[in-house]
Design a protein around this motif. Structure first.
Motif, mmCIF file in Angstrom:
data_model
loop_
_atom_site.group_PDB
_atom_site.id
_atom_site.type_symbol
_atom_site.label_atom_id
_atom_site.label_comp_id
_atom_site.label_asym_id
_atom_site.label_seq_id
_atom_site.Cartn_x
_atom_site.Cartn_y
_atom_site.Cartn_z
ATOM 1 N N UNK A 184 0.837 -1.204 0.000
ATOM 2 C CA UNK A 184 0.000 0.000 0.000
ATOM 3 C C UNK A 184 0.867 1.247 0.000
ATOM 4 N N UNK A 185 0.575 2.182 -0.872
ATOM 5 C CA UNK A 185 1.229 3.482 -0.787
ATOM 6 C C UNK A 185 0.220 4.537 -0.364
ATOM 7 N N UNK A 186 -0.563 5.076 -1.242
ATOM 8 C CA UNK A 186 -1.529 6.096 -0.833
ATOM 9 C C UNK A 186 -2.762 5.510 -0.179
ATOM 10 N N UNK A 187 -3.305 6.229 0.803
ATOM 11 C CA UNK A 187 -4.586 5.891 1.406
ATOM 12 C C UNK A 187 -5.434 7.148 1.444
ATOM 13 N N UNK A 188 -6.732 6.962 1.620
ATOM 14 C CA UNK A 188 -7.566 8.156 1.626
ATOM 15 C C UNK A 188 -9.006 7.889 1.976
ATOM 16 N N UNK A 189 -9.757 8.961 1.924
ATOM 17 C CA UNK A 189 -11.201 8.916 2.155
ATOM 18 C C UNK A 189 -11.923 9.623 1.017
ATOM 19 N N UNK A 190 -13.007 9.009 0.586
ATOM 20 C CA UNK A 190 -13.896 9.580 -0.408
ATOM 21 C C UNK A 190 -15.300 9.568 0.178
ATOM 22 N N UNK A 191 -16.196 10.285 -0.441
ATOM 23 C CA UNK A 191 -17.584 10.247 0.005
ATOM 24 C C UNK A 191 -18.532 10.348 -1.174
ATOM 25 N N UNK A 192 -19.725 9.824 -0.952
ATOM 26 C CA UNK A 192 -20.754 9.867 -1.990
ATOM 27 C C UNK A 192 -22.081 10.204 -1.354
ATOM 28 N N UNK A 193 -22.608 11.345 -1.736
ATOM 29 C CA UNK A 193 -23.926 11.778 -1.265
ATOM 30 C C UNK A 193 -24.987 11.239 -2.212
ATOM 31 N N UNK A 194 -26.226 11.125 -1.753
ATOM 32 C CA UNK A 194 -27.302 10.611 -2.608
ATOM 33 C C UNK A 194 -27.427 11.413 -3.896
ATOM 34 N N UNK A 195 -27.444 10.710 -5.021
ATOM 35 C CA UNK A 195 -27.610 11.363 -6.303
ATOM 36 C C UNK A 195 -26.375 12.045 -6.843
ATOM 37 N N UNK A 241 -9.825 18.064 -0.175
ATOM 38 C CA UNK A 241 -10.783 18.785 -1.002
ATOM 39 C C UNK A 241 -10.972 20.174 -0.399
ATOM 40 N N UNK A 242 -11.200 21.149 -1.251
ATOM 41 C CA UNK A 242 -11.372 22.516 -0.763
ATOM 42 C C UNK A 242 -12.509 22.621 0.246
ATOM 43 N N UNK A 243 -13.539 21.823 0.050
ATOM 44 C CA UNK A 243 -14.731 21.912 0.888
ATOM 45 C C UNK A 243 -14.498 21.471 2.332
ATOM 46 N N UNK A 244 -13.406 20.762 2.585
ATOM 47 C CA UNK A 244 -13.157 20.251 3.940
ATOM 48 C C UNK A 244 -11.890 20.816 4.562
ATOM 49 N N UNK A 245 -11.147 21.583 3.822
ATOM 50 C CA UNK A 245 -9.904 22.150 4.362
ATOM 51 C C UNK A 245 -10.190 22.973 5.605
ATOM 52 N N UNK A 246 -9.367 22.737 6.618
ATOM 53 C CA UNK A 246 -9.538 23.457 7.868
ATOM 54 C C UNK A 246 -10.509 22.798 8.822
ATOM 55 N N UNK A 247 -11.277 21.831 8.347
ATOM 56 C CA UNK A 247 -12.246 21.139 9.208
ATOM 57 C C UNK A 247 -11.924 19.653 9.374
ATOM 58 N N UNK A 248 -11.368 19.056 8.354
ATOM 59 C CA UNK A 248 -11.057 17.625 8.393
ATOM 60 C C UNK A 248 -9.546 17.433 8.443
ATOM 61 N N UNK A 249 -9.130 16.409 9.160
ATOM 62 C CA UNK A 249 -7.710 16.059 9.230
ATOM 63 C C UNK A 249 -7.548 14.571 9.005
ATOM 64 N N UNK A 250 -6.740 14.217 8.026
ATOM 65 C CA UNK A 250 -6.457 12.809 7.758
ATOM 66 C C UNK A 250 -5.128 12.450 8.410
ATOM 67 N N UNK A 251 -5.078 11.263 8.979
ATOM 68 C CA UNK A 251 -3.836 10.798 9.594
ATOM 69 C C UNK A 251 -3.663 9.321 9.303
ATOM 70 N N UNK A 252 -2.449 8.885 9.422
ATOM 71 C CA UNK A 252 -2.142 7.505 9.054
ATOM 72 C C UNK A 252 -1.139 6.932 10.048
#
Length: 114
Positions: free
Chosen positions: A30-41, A59-70
């Motif tokens: 494994x090299x890259x890991x991540x999170x994606x999301x899918x809203x209805x429709x 994503x611009x929409x989550x910058x400053x609010x979400x933090x990814x860690x590994x």
């Protein structure tokens, strides 16, 4: 590579959630890991990714609010979400890139009520 996600739920606007994803199988590939999301429709969209060296992209929409860690020792990738908004409501999928293939977890529902 198998991915098991957990941590979704129902929260109110402004609250926080932490998603976790554990990888098993051919984890050394494994090299890259991540999170994606899918809203209805809507189409599945990138939320955040992180390299094996912990370089993150959001994503611009989550910058400053979400933090990814590994945690490479535990083979986990987490997504800390604060200041949640109703537009964050979606099924969240963790992902892992291995040997040129993108693997997906089963998805975990995040619902943010207004």
């Amino acid at each position: 590579v198998q991915l098991q996600a957990s941590g979704g739920g129902l929260v109110q606007t402004g609250e926080s959630l932490r998603l976790s994803c554990a990888a098993t199988g051919d984890i050394e590939s494994i090299n890259g890991m991540g999170w994606y999301r899918q809203a209805p429709g809507k189409q599945r969209e990138l939320v955040a990714t992180i390299t094996s060296g912990s370089s993150a992209n959001y994503a611009d929409s989550v910058k400053g609010r979400f933090t990814i860690s590994r945690d490479n020792a535990k083979n986990t990738v987490d997504l800390q979400m604060i200041g949640l908004k109703p537009e964050d409501t979606a099924v969240y999928y963790c992902s892992a890139r291995s040997r040129g293939y993108l693997y997906w977890g089963q998805g975990t529902q995040v619902t943010v009520s207004s």
